[in-house]
Motif scaffolding. Structure first.
Motif, mmCIF file in Angstrom:
data_model
loop_
_atom_site.group_PDB
_atom_site.id
_atom_site.type_symbol
_atom_site.label_atom_id
_atom_site.label_comp_id
_atom_site.label_asym_id
_atom_site.label_seq_id
_atom_site.Cartn_x
_atom_site.Cartn_y
_atom_site.Cartn_z
ATOM 1 N N VAL A 259 0.851 -1.188 0.000
ATOM 2 C CA VAL A 259 0.000 0.000 0.000
ATOM 3 C C VAL A 259 0.889 1.240 0.000
ATOM 4 O O VAL A 259 1.857 1.310 0.752
ATOM 5 C CB VAL A 259 -0.920 0.021 1.242
ATOM 6 C CG1 VAL A 259 -1.714 1.311 1.299
ATOM 7 C CG2 VAL A 259 -1.845 -1.187 1.247
ATOM 8 N N GLU A 260 0.572 2.187 -0.868
ATOM 9 C CA GLU A 260 1.246 3.485 -0.858
ATOM 10 C C GLU A 260 0.222 4.564 -0.540
ATOM 11 O O GLU A 260 -0.874 4.573 -1.095
ATOM 12 C CB GLU A 260 1.902 3.785 -2.208
ATOM 13 C CG GLU A 260 3.107 2.917 -2.512
ATOM 14 C CD GLU A 260 3.878 3.417 -3.726
ATOM 15 O OE1 GLU A 260 3.357 4.311 -4.444
ATOM 16 O OE2 GLU A 260 4.992 2.923 -3.962
ATOM 17 N N ILE A 261 0.591 5.457 0.357
ATOM 18 C CA ILE A 261 -0.298 6.554 0.738
ATOM 19 C C ILE A 261 0.327 7.862 0.264
ATOM 20 O O ILE A 261 1.486 8.151 0.577
ATOM 21 C CB ILE A 261 -0.534 6.567 2.258
ATOM 22 C CG1 ILE A 261 -1.184 5.245 2.673
ATOM 23 C CG2 ILE A 261 -1.409 7.748 2.662
ATOM 24 C CD1 ILE A 261 -1.382 5.092 4.155
ATOM 25 N N TRP A 262 -0.439 8.615 -0.499
ATOM 26 C CA TRP A 262 0.039 9.850 -1.118
ATOM 27 C C TRP A 262 -0.777 11.037 -0.616
ATOM 28 O O TRP A 262 -1.961 10.904 -0.294
ATOM 29 C CB TRP A 262 -0.104 9.764 -2.639
ATOM 30 C CG TRP A 262 0.911 8.884 -3.310
ATOM 31 C CD1 TRP A 262 1.061 7.530 -3.147
ATOM 32 C CD2 TRP A 262 1.900 9.292 -4.248
ATOM 33 N NE1 TRP A 262 2.092 7.080 -3.926
ATOM 34 C CE2 TRP A 262 2.622 8.126 -4.612
ATOM 35 C CE3 TRP A 262 2.243 10.517 -4.810
ATOM 36 C CZ2 TRP A 262 3.667 8.178 -5.517
ATOM 37 C CZ3 TRP A 262 3.286 10.558 -5.722
ATOM 38 C CH2 TRP A 262 3.984 9.396 -6.061
ATOM 39 N N ALA A 263 -0.121 12.179 -0.598
ATOM 40 C CA ALA A 263 -0.804 13.459 -0.385
ATOM 41 C C ALA A 263 -0.809 14.188 -1.722
ATOM 42 O O ALA A 263 0.243 14.357 -2.354
ATOM 43 C CB ALA A 263 -0.096 14.287 0.678
#
Length: 292
Positions: A259-263
């Motif tokens: 999982v990658e979490i981006w802003a």
């Protein structure tokens, strides 16, 4: 009306002549004269009487100067105030974030950010839908594994995560390299025919989940598996504290479920100071963690 030409006219009128205005502003006398002439042509009236070395505003010129001088000064002052304000973050920062990230991370992040930047007020919405940043007036969106449709946005990855299979310690992990069926608590979006292949500590195994509960979020799934209902697949960030405390046991990670979490923010040419500060804050906050 050309406001630049009006500003030049007001400079000339305030200084009582083209030469004085040129010396004070550093703008060429010929440029000032041309801009005033353009303004006269646009208005269809004569604003300045030019007669050799004599300088005099016409009646129309004097009226225009009296009505606009204070207004232009206020506009220039407002511009200076805004430009100076851009040097420090301030104003309302609207953030959209997934429910899990909001409940597990956003409260502490928002509190620390606002302590650092007290002139910023965060308004956050916790929801799992994809918001339209521009249409719905959001400054920043936190998204998990952003999809290709987000190509019109700019962003930075702030953290990574992976999925682990957990159970209460009284439930034994299945033998290696065997397919084993277990009662499971799953999120509503999990596939009906899911098979979980696991790796961890030199052990590999395969679990076929038998859903005894389908729940709306990983937070609710975690609480159910803590009650001993069955196994569950959870983000490691959500399970790590429970595993460290011995309340849950990790059976292994699921490969290819990273999982990658981006802003993300809109790709405007000038990014506001509050948005830039929040992006930098998020990246720095997670940079030193195991999830960067």
């Amino acid at each position: 009306m050309n406001l630049d030409a009006l500003a030049d006219f007001n400079r000339v009128a305030a200084d009582g002549g083209f030469s004085r205005a040129s010396r004070r502003t550093g703008r060429p006398k010929a440029t000032l004269s041309r801009r005033v002439r353009e303004l006269e042509n646009a208005l269809g009236v004569r604003l300045i009487e030019r007669d050799g070395k004599r300088f005099r505003l016409t009646e129309d010129g004097a009226a225009l100067y009296q009505r606009t001088a204070d207004l232009l000064n206020e506009v220039e002052e407002a511009g200076r105030m805004i430009a100076e304000g851009l040097d420090r973050p301030r104003g309302v920062l609207r953030v959209s974030a997934p429910i899990l990230f909001s409940h597990s991370q956003l409260g502490r992040l928002a509190a620390d950010f606002c302590r650092r930047y007290p002139e910023v007020r965060i308004e956050a919405v916790a929801e799992d839908r994809y918001v339209d940043l521009m249409a719905e007036s959001f400054d920043v969106a936190i998204r998990v594994n952003p999809r290709a449709v987000d190509g019109d946005l700019l962003g930075r990855r702030i953290m990574r995560d992976h999925m682990v299979l957990v159970a209460t310690p009284d439930l034994s992990r299945p033998p290696a390299r065997e397919l084993t069926r277990f009662p499971a608590v799953v999120v509503a979006a999990e596939r009906e025919d899911a098979i979980w292949h696991l790796e961890g500590d030199g052990w590999t195994g395969t679990v076929e989940p038998y859903p005894v509960m389908r729940l709306p979020s990983y937070l609710v799934v975690r609480d159910a598996v803590l009650a001993g209902v069955g196994v569950a697949l959870l983000p490691n960030t959500l399970a790590a504290d429970e595993v460290a405390a011995g309340r849950l046991a990790s059976w292994g990670a699921v490969p290819k479920r990273e999982v990658e979490i981006w802003a993300l923010h809109t790709s405007r040419r000038l990014v506001s100071r509050k948005v830039q500060a929040f992006m930098d804050f998020l990246v720095a906050r997670f940079a030193a963690s195991e999830y960067s």
